[in-house]
Design a protein around this motif. Sequence first.
Motif, short mmCIF file in Angstrom:
data_model
loop_
_atom_site.label_atom_id
_atom_site.label_comp_id
_atom_site.label_asym_id
_atom_site.label_seq_id
_atom_site.Cartn_x
_atom_site.Cartn_y
_atom_site.Cartn_z
N ARG A 163 0.86 -1.19 0.00
CA ARG A 163 0.00 0.00 0.00
C ARG A 163 0.89 1.24 0.00
N GLY A 164 0.48 2.23 -0.76
CA GLY A 164 1.28 3.45 -0.90
C GLY A 164 2.18 3.40 -2.13
N ARG A 165 2.28 2.23 -2.74
CA ARG A 165 3.07 2.07 -3.96
C ARG A 165 2.13 1.59 -5.08
N VAL A 166 2.51 1.83 -6.29
CA VAL A 166 1.81 1.26 -7.45
C VAL A 166 2.42 -0.13 -7.65
N VAL A 167 1.58 -1.13 -7.85
CA VAL A 167 2.07 -2.50 -8.03
C VAL A 167 1.70 -3.01 -9.42
N LEU A 168 2.69 -3.51 -10.12
CA LEU A 168 2.47 -4.26 -11.36
C LEU A 168 2.53 -5.72 -10.94
N LEU A 169 1.39 -6.39 -10.98
CA LEU A 169 1.27 -7.78 -10.55
C LEU A 169 1.13 -8.65 -11.78
N ASP A 170 2.12 -9.52 -11.99
CA ASP A 170 2.18 -10.32 -13.21
C ASP A 170 2.00 -11.80 -12.90
N PHE A 171 0.93 -12.40 -13.44
CA PHE A 171 0.74 -13.84 -13.36
C PHE A 171 1.36 -14.44 -14.61
N TRP A 172 2.27 -15.40 -14.41
CA TRP A 172 3.04 -15.93 -15.53
C TRP A 172 3.46 -17.37 -15.25
N ALA A 173 4.12 -17.98 -16.25
CA ALA A 173 4.72 -19.31 -16.10
C ALA A 173 5.91 -19.41 -17.05
N THR A 174 6.82 -20.30 -16.72
CA THR A 174 8.04 -20.45 -17.53
C THR A 174 7.73 -20.98 -18.93
N TRP A 175 6.60 -21.65 -19.11
CA TRP A 175 6.24 -22.22 -20.41
C TRP A 175 5.43 -21.25 -21.28
N CYS A 176 5.09 -20.10 -20.74
CA CYS A 176 4.25 -19.11 -21.43
C CYS A 176 5.13 -18.20 -22.29
N GLU A 177 4.98 -18.30 -23.61
CA GLU A 177 5.83 -17.53 -24.52
C GLU A 177 5.61 -16.02 -24.38
N GLY A 178 4.36 -15.58 -24.27
CA GLY A 178 4.09 -14.15 -24.08
C GLY A 178 4.70 -13.61 -22.80
N CYS A 179 4.67 -14.45 -21.76
CA CYS A 179 5.25 -14.06 -20.47
C CYS A 179 6.75 -13.81 -20.62
N LYS A 180 7.41 -14.66 -21.39
CA LYS A 180 8.86 -14.52 -21.59
C LYS A 180 9.20 -13.22 -22.30
N VAL A 181 8.31 -12.74 -23.14
CA VAL A 181 8.52 -11.46 -23.83
C VAL A 181 8.32 -10.30 -22.85
N GLU A 182 7.30 -10.41 -21.99
CA GLU A 182 6.95 -9.31 -21.09
C GLU A 182 7.91 -9.14 -19.92
N ILE A 183 8.46 -10.22 -19.40
CA ILE A 183 9.29 -10.14 -18.19
C ILE A 183 10.42 -9.12 -18.32
N PRO A 184 11.17 -9.08 -19.43
CA PRO A 184 12.20 -8.03 -19.54
C PRO A 184 11.62 -6.61 -19.50
N SER B 23 10.24 6.01 -7.92
CA SER B 23 9.02 6.84 -8.01
C SER B 23 7.82 6.18 -7.36
N GLY B 24 7.97 4.92 -6.93
CA GLY B 24 6.89 4.27 -6.21
C GLY B 24 6.29 3.05 -6.87
N LEU B 25 6.96 2.47 -7.87
CA LEU B 25 6.46 1.25 -8.50
C LEU B 25 7.13 0.03 -7.90
N SER B 26 6.35 -1.01 -7.67
CA SER B 26 6.88 -2.31 -7.28
C SER B 26 6.29 -3.36 -8.21
N VAL B 27 7.15 -4.15 -8.81
CA VAL B 27 6.71 -5.26 -9.66
C VAL B 27 6.77 -6.53 -8.82
N VAL B 28 5.72 -7.34 -8.92
CA VAL B 28 5.68 -8.63 -8.24
C VAL B 28 5.22 -9.66 -9.25
#
Length: 176
Positions: free
Chosen positions: A54-75, A87-92
């Motif tokens: 709380r107090g931070r912006v969170v980018l919450l990513d549901f993914w898997a190692t076998w997911c091709e789109g996920c592999k593109v987005e993670i970087p 600036s207040g972002l947390s990626v999880v």
Amino acid sequence: MMRHSLVKIVFVVLCFALPVRPQTNLVEVNSRKAAPDFTLADSKGATIKLSDYRGRVVLLDFWATWCEGCKVEIPWYMEFQKKYKESGLSVVGVSVDDDGWKSVKPFIEAKQVNYPVVIGNWDLAGRFGSTSLPVTLLIDRNGKIADSHVGMVDKDAFDREIQVLLKESAAKEPAK
């Protein structure tokens, strides 16, 4: 005639000079729903509790190692973490790999993922409305879901949404 041409020129110049408000798909502030809380351990054994962000912006990513789109987005998400952390972002990241850390730990080490990753499951993903991958949510500073995107995100559009959310203030807690 000359005056008409001058008006056209001024109009064209103003079109390029005036700031354009970036288009976003963010849910209106008053219509946002609270993100379900969870507590899970990351790859180092540290406790990750969503409500602690709380107090931070969170980018919450549901993914898997076998997911091709996920592999593109993670970087991209690693880039956002580096660019906006101060600036207040947390990626999880929440992996839904069936074999848990067996697949995930070597993957995140090889990719040098710079944000916490936890092992979740499809039940948790379902609490966030996810039935397929990738799914990425943006959670505002008040712990409310501002955007939920199924499928690969548009990197530039997501970047703009993150910037908008970072400019929003967290609601003041009532005095106790």
